[in-house]
Design a protein around this motif. Structure first.
Motif, short mmCIF file in Angstrom:
data_model
loop_
_atom_site.label_atom_id
_atom_site.label_comp_id
_atom_site.label_asym_id
_atom_site.label_seq_id
_atom_site.Cartn_x
_atom_site.Cartn_y
_atom_site.Cartn_z
N ALA A 144 0.81 -1.22 0.00
CA ALA A 144 0.00 0.00 0.00
C ALA A 144 0.85 1.26 0.00
CB ALA A 144 -0.95 -0.01 1.19
N GLY A 145 1.99 1.22 -0.70
CA GLY A 145 2.75 2.44 -0.90
C GLY A 145 1.93 3.43 -1.70
N SER A 146 1.99 4.70 -1.32
CA SER A 146 1.08 5.69 -1.90
C SER A 146 1.26 5.85 -3.40
CB SER A 146 1.25 7.03 -1.20
OG SER A 146 2.60 7.45 -1.25
N THR A 147 2.51 5.85 -3.89
CA THR A 147 2.72 6.03 -5.31
C THR A 147 2.02 4.95 -6.11
OG1 THR A 147 4.83 7.16 -4.99
CG2 THR A 147 4.45 6.18 -7.15
N SER A 148 2.21 3.69 -5.71
CA SER A 148 1.61 2.58 -6.44
C SER A 148 0.09 2.64 -6.41
CB SER A 148 2.08 1.24 -5.87
OG SER A 148 3.47 1.08 -6.06
N ILE A 149 -0.49 2.86 -5.23
CA ILE A 149 -1.94 2.76 -5.15
C ILE A 149 -2.64 3.92 -5.86
CG2 ILE A 149 -1.85 1.37 -3.06
CD1 ILE A 149 -2.69 3.76 -1.42
N PHE A 150 -2.01 5.09 -5.90
CA PHE A 150 -2.61 6.19 -6.66
C PHE A 150 -2.46 5.96 -8.16
CE2 PHE A 150 -2.94 8.46 -2.66
CZ PHE A 150 -4.11 9.18 -2.84
N GLU A 151 -1.42 5.27 -8.58
CA GLU A 151 -1.33 4.88 -9.99
C GLU A 151 -2.42 3.87 -10.34
OE1 GLU A 151 3.45 5.62 -10.83
OE2 GLU A 151 2.73 3.58 -10.42
N PHE A 152 -2.66 2.91 -9.45
CA PHE A 152 -3.75 1.95 -9.69
C PHE A 152 -5.10 2.67 -9.74
CE2 PHE A 152 -0.98 -1.15 -7.06
CZ PHE A 152 -0.16 -1.40 -8.16
N LEU A 153 -5.27 3.66 -8.88
CA LEU A 153 -6.51 4.43 -8.87
C LEU A 153 -6.70 5.16 -10.19
CD1 LEU A 153 -9.01 5.71 -7.57
CD2 LEU A 153 -7.48 7.34 -6.43
N ALA A 154 -5.64 5.80 -10.68
CA ALA A 154 -5.73 6.52 -11.95
C ALA A 154 -6.06 5.58 -13.11
CB ALA A 154 -4.43 7.26 -12.23
N LEU A 155 -5.60 4.33 -13.00
CA LEU A 155 -5.85 3.32 -14.04
C LEU A 155 -7.15 2.57 -13.82
CD1 LEU A 155 -2.21 1.94 -14.26
CD2 LEU A 155 -3.40 3.20 -16.06
N ARG A 156 -7.87 2.88 -12.72
CA ARG A 156 -9.14 2.23 -12.41
C ARG A 156 -8.97 0.72 -12.21
NH1 ARG A 156 -9.34 7.15 -12.14
NH2 ARG A 156 -10.77 8.45 -13.33
N LYS A 157 -8.00 0.36 -11.38
CA LYS A 157 -7.73 -1.05 -11.10
C LYS A 157 -8.17 -1.38 -9.66
CE LYS A 157 -5.70 -1.51 -15.09
NZ LYS A 157 -6.32 -2.28 -16.18
N MET A 216 -14.16 4.78 -8.53
CA MET A 216 -12.88 5.33 -8.97
C MET A 216 -13.06 6.42 -10.03
SD MET A 216 -10.52 1.90 -9.18
CE MET A 216 -9.56 1.35 -7.76
N GLU A 217 -14.05 6.25 -10.88
CA GLU A 217 -14.31 7.23 -11.93
C GLU A 217 -14.66 8.60 -11.35
OE1 GLU A 217 -14.07 7.11 -15.15
OE2 GLU A 217 -13.70 4.97 -15.52
N LEU A 218 -15.21 8.62 -10.15
CA LEU A 218 -15.65 9.87 -9.53
C LEU A 218 -14.52 10.59 -8.79
CD1 LEU A 218 -19.06 8.61 -8.06
CD2 LEU A 218 -18.67 9.86 -10.20
N ASN A 219 -13.35 9.97 -8.68
CA ASN A 219 -12.25 10.58 -7.96
C ASN A 219 -11.70 11.78 -8.75
OD1 ASN A 219 -9.90 10.90 -6.22
ND2 ASN A 219 -8.75 10.00 -7.90
N PRO A 220 -11.71 12.99 -8.16
CA PRO A 220 -11.27 14.18 -8.90
C PRO A 220 -9.76 14.39 -8.87
CG PRO A 220 -12.06 14.85 -6.76
CD PRO A 220 -12.24 13.34 -6.83
N TYR A 221 -9.03 13.52 -8.17
CA TYR A 221 -7.59 13.74 -8.01
C TYR A 221 -6.79 12.59 -8.63
CZ TYR A 221 -9.10 17.33 -4.77
OH TYR A 221 -9.70 18.43 -4.21
N GLY A 222 -7.15 12.21 -9.84
CA GLY A 222 -6.49 11.07 -10.47
C GLY A 222 -5.04 11.33 -10.82
N ASN A 223 -4.73 12.52 -11.33
CA ASN A 223 -3.36 12.84 -11.70
C ASN A 223 -3.08 14.29 -11.32
OD1 ASN A 223 -0.85 13.24 -12.83
ND2 ASN A 223 -1.37 12.37 -14.83
N GLY A 224 -2.15 14.48 -10.39
CA GLY A 224 -1.90 15.82 -9.87
C GLY A 224 -0.85 16.61 -10.62
#
Length: 357
Positions: free
Chosen positions: A260-273, A333-341
């Motif tokens: 659950a490192g933050s970089t990895s999980i936010f990348e997964f979030l941006a990719l909708r995984k 995940m589609e509703l997340n407004p912070y996909g890529n900062g």
């Protein structure tokens, strides 16, 4: 030409988000250099990008007793002097810090030089380096909404994580092809961090027969952790480490198992995984991954399985549950407004940039 100095190191998570900001600023014509530690992972990553790299001394900041705690403050002071001289030579308009011990002397030297600093905190709670330097920075960017409770609100801004365009540009067809997989069975992507995770690796192999009934499996084991006896199993592909292949492998994945490192999980979030997160234990970390994972579970982006509870049975059960809920998870995940900062951070950099003749 505007000039920026980047800093950050110790782990890949303190370096790779910088690459996203660098790529955007390069398009805008900025000149950039990097200050890091001599033996840190940042040197290899940054030099591979062709960006001038300068190393300084940096002492590790520990929350526990260690004899090195008595000499490392002198390394920090040495690093401040080295960074001060480097900044005087480079003359940047601004410094961007991603965290890690090496950033402390760079930020102190920037303050002494009157150079504005924007820092970024990926985790739920600030790391020790960001805590120490918070009074010295112009702005601190955060990824989790909960982090705003732990930083100075007059300096904080939620931007999300800067994410590399390469990660977002993978092709599922290439990922399937390189593994000799097909599109009729879902793909499970398993990653235990840049160095792998022995407990996760062992449990995956013990569960493999059951996993392959439902999934095709991509398993990133960590350097030195592959097992040749599993090489010829149909529907299973193991890698010690991936770099250029990662975007395509993620593109073809339906579900992810990860630390659950933050970089990895936010990348997964941006990719909708949709993800099953197995955070590092409190014994092996400061507990930030547990908080990261719980935040994502609370937002409905996946499930959490603590390492103390990890077994073949619990792994299979959680993955079956995750698979059943994957459509609803992707909708959230589609509703997340912070996909890529990246764009938000670039605007902050341009806003706070110090005018120079």
């Amino acid at each position: 030409m505007k000039k920026i100095v980047f800093t950050g190191g110790g782990t890949a998570g303190h370096v790779t988000p910088n690459l996203a900001v660098m790529a955007k600023l390069r398009q805008l014509g900025w000149d950039m250099e990097y200050i890091g530690s001599k033996d840190g992972i940042e040197r290899e990553i940054i030099e591979h990008e062709g960006i001038p790299f300068h190393h300084i001394a940096s002492g590790k900041l520990r929350r526990y007793f260690d004899a090195k705690n008595f000499k490392d403050p002198f390394k920090v002071l040495q690093g401040v002097g080295q960074a001060y001289r480097l900044l005087g030579k480079i003359k940047p308009h601004i410094v961007f810090s991603k965290g890690g011990f090496v950033t402390v002397p760079v930020i102190v030297a920037s303050k002494l030089r009157g150079i504005p600093v924007i820092s970024h905190e990926s985790d739920y709670t600030p790391g020790l380096a960001n805590k120490i330097t918070m009074p010295l920075v112009s702005r601190i960017c955060v990824t989790f909404p909960e982090t705003l409770k732990y930083v100075r609100r007059d300096k904080a801004e939620r931007t999300g994580l800067p994410i590399r365009e390469q990660i977002l540009g993978g092709k599922a067809s290439r990922g399937l092809q390189m593994n000799d997989f097909h599109s009729q069975k879902p793909v499970l992507f398993i990653m235990g961090g840049s160095l792998g995770a022995q407990r996760i690796n062992q449990t995956v192999r013990e569960s493999l027969e059951a996993l392959l009934e439902r999934f095709q499996v991509i398993h990133i084991c960590g350097k030195g952790n592959t097992d040749p006896s599993f090489d010829r199993i149909r529907g299973y592909r193991q890698y010690a480490y991936v770099k250029d292949e990662l975007p395509d492998l993620l593109a073809c994945a339906d579900l992810v198992v990860s630390r659950a490192g933050s970089t990895s999980i936010f990348e997964f979030l941006a990719l909708r995984k949709p993800m099953l997160l197995i955070p590092l234990t409190r014994q092996a970390s400061r507990g930030d991954q547990i908080l990261n994972a719980e935040s994502f579970r609370g937002m409905g982006y996946g499930k959490v399985l603590f390492e103390e509870e990890l077994s073949p049975e619990s792994l299979i059960s959680n993955l079956y549950g995750l698979s059943a809920e994957q459509d609803e998870i992707r909708q959230r995940m589609e509703l997340n407004p912070y996909g890529n900062g990246t764009d938000h951070i670039v605007k902050l950099i341009e806003t706070h940039c110090l005018p120079r003749a």
